[in-house]
Design a protein around this motif. Sequence first.
Motif, PDB file in Angstrom:
ATOM      1  N   UNK A 146       0.816  -1.230   0.000  1.00 17.75           N
ATOM      2  CA  UNK A 146       0.000   0.000   0.000  1.00 17.75           C
ATOM      3  C   UNK A 146       0.844   1.273   0.000  1.00 17.75           C
ATOM      4  N   UNK A 147       2.003   1.231   0.628  1.00 20.03           N
ATOM      5  CA  UNK A 147       2.867   2.413   0.672  1.00 20.03           C
ATOM      6  C   UNK A 147       3.534   2.715  -0.663  1.00 20.03           C
ATOM      7  N   UNK A 148       3.348   1.853  -1.648  1.00 20.32           N
ATOM      8  CA  UNK A 148       3.830   2.140  -2.997  1.00 20.32           C
ATOM      9  C   UNK A 148       2.848   3.015  -3.764  1.00 20.32           C
ATOM     10  N   UNK A 149       1.682   3.269  -3.208  1.00 19.98           N
ATOM     11  CA  UNK A 149       0.687   4.092  -3.872  1.00 19.98           C
ATOM     12  C   UNK A 149       1.233   5.495  -4.121  1.00 19.98           C
ATOM     13  N   UNK A 150       1.204   5.901  -5.382  1.00 17.31           N
ATOM     14  CA  UNK A 150       1.770   7.198  -5.771  1.00 17.31           C
ATOM     15  C   UNK A 150       1.527   7.411  -7.258  1.00 17.31           C
ATOM     16  N   UNK A 151       1.825   8.615  -7.694  1.00 16.27           N
ATOM     17  CA  UNK A 151       1.931   8.882  -9.127  1.00 16.27           C
ATOM     18  C   UNK A 151       3.385   8.623  -9.514  1.00 16.27           C
ATOM     19  N   UNK A 152       3.584   7.808 -10.515  1.00 19.80           N
ATOM     20  CA  UNK A 152       4.918   7.432 -10.972  1.00 19.80           C
ATOM     21  C   UNK A 152       5.265   8.224 -12.237  1.00 19.80           C
ATOM     22  N   UNK A 153       6.462   8.782 -12.239  1.00 19.09           N
ATOM     23  CA  UNK A 153       6.947   9.599 -13.342  1.00 19.09           C
ATOM     24  C   UNK A 153       8.216   8.994 -13.930  1.00 19.09           C
ATOM     25  N   UNK A 154       8.319   9.060 -15.245  1.00 23.70           N
ATOM     26  CA  UNK A 154       9.588   8.699 -15.870  1.00 23.70           C
ATOM     27  C   UNK A 154      10.304   9.982 -16.280  1.00 23.70           C
ATOM     28  N   UNK A 155      11.621   9.887 -16.396  1.00 30.00           N
ATOM     29  CA  UNK A 155      12.418  11.067 -16.678  1.00 30.00           C
ATOM     30  C   UNK A 155      13.685  10.671 -17.412  1.00 30.00           C
ATOM     31  N   UNK A 156      14.232  11.638 -18.143  1.00 30.05           N
ATOM     32  CA  UNK A 156      15.444  11.413 -18.923  1.00 30.05           C
ATOM     33  C   UNK A 156      16.527  12.396 -18.492  1.00 30.05           C
ATOM     34  N   UNK A 157      17.754  11.872 -18.394  1.00 27.42           N
ATOM     35  CA  UNK A 157      18.877  12.683 -17.936  1.00 27.42           C
ATOM     36  C   UNK A 157      20.003  12.649 -18.948  1.00 27.42           C
ATOM     37  N   UNK A 158      20.594  13.794 -19.203  1.00 31.64           N
ATOM     38  CA  UNK A 158      21.761  13.836 -20.086  1.00 31.64           C
ATOM     39  C   UNK A 158      23.031  14.148 -19.308  1.00 31.64           C
ATOM     40  N   UNK A 159      23.031  13.842 -17.998  1.00 33.69           N
ATOM     41  CA  UNK A 159      24.241  14.032 -17.201  1.00 33.69           C
ATOM     42  C   UNK A 159      25.407  13.260 -17.808  1.00 33.69           C
ATOM     43  N   UNK A 160      26.597  13.809 -17.669  1.00 30.95           N
ATOM     44  CA  UNK A 160      27.789  13.109 -18.142  1.00 30.95           C
ATOM     45  C   UNK A 160      28.026  11.857 -17.311  1.00 30.95           C
ATOM     46  N   UNK A 161      27.817  11.979 -15.997  1.00 32.00           N
ATOM     47  CA  UNK A 161      28.009  10.843 -15.107  1.00 32.00           C
ATOM     48  C   UNK A 161      26.697  10.568 -14.387  1.00 32.00           C
ATOM     49  N   UNK A 162      26.188   9.373 -14.510  1.00 31.50           N
ATOM     50  CA  UNK A 162      24.917   9.016 -13.875  1.00 31.50           C
ATOM     51  C   UNK A 162      25.117   8.405 -12.506  1.00 31.50           C
ATOM     52  N   UNK A 163      26.298   7.867 -12.259  1.00 32.75           N
ATOM     53  CA  UNK A 163      26.539   7.196 -10.982  1.00 32.75           C
ATOM     54  C   UNK A 163      26.495   8.171  -9.812  1.00 32.75           C
ATOM     55  N   UNK A 164      26.676   9.441 -10.098  1.00 30.24           N
ATOM     56  CA  UNK A 164      26.525  10.481  -9.092  1.00 30.24           C
ATOM     57  C   UNK A 164      25.320  11.317  -9.480  1.00 30.24           C
ATOM     58  N   UNK A 165      24.347  11.376  -8.615  1.00 29.02           N
ATOM     59  CA  UNK A 165      23.207  12.239  -8.889  1.00 29.02           C
ATOM     60  C   UNK A 165      22.006  11.569  -9.493  1.00 29.02           C
ATOM     61  N   UNK A 166      22.056  10.229  -9.667  1.00 26.35           N
ATOM     62  CA  UNK A 166      20.925   9.566 -10.328  1.00 26.35           C
ATOM     63  C   UNK A 166      19.640   9.684  -9.530  1.00 26.35           C
ATOM     64  N   UNK A 167      19.753   9.928  -8.252  1.00 23.19           N
ATOM     65  CA  UNK A 167      18.565   9.986  -7.408  1.00 23.19           C
ATOM     66  C   UNK A 167      17.989  11.377  -7.221  1.00 23.19           C
TER      67      UNK A 167
END
Length: 125
Positions: free
Chosen positions: A86-107
């Motif tokens: 039940x705590x998974x209830x939410x609106x889910x969004x997808x998103x795209x990132x053009x960061x050079x490095x994804x391992x930092x900042x992905x969240x």
Amino acid sequence: VQLQASGGGLVQAGGSLRLSCASSELTFRPYHMGWFRQAPGKEREFVAGISRSGVTYFGDAVKGRFTISRDNAKNTIYLQMNALKPEDTAVFYCAASRRASFSVGYGATDSYNYWGRGTQVTVSS
């Protein structure tokens, strides 16, 4: 630029859903992709991310239950959600990132450049 998230709905606790995210305006291949969710009265929360090369990351709340994948040929990313709570209830969004490095900042929401409108997921107890 619009991303279209789909696949949400009403499911009982313990059930599964698969969300999809596609776009007719943005080619996903060069982007890192992510899923976030936002419940009423709460901040938007990182759920899962997948880098250009396929490395995956997950929020602590969903580790072991959700998986993320991408199909560049179909220009689509997926979020497979199992053992829903039940705590998974939410609106889910997808998103795209053009960061050079994804391992930092992905969240972080400000790491992403394009967002979809969201799809509602409701988990009943």
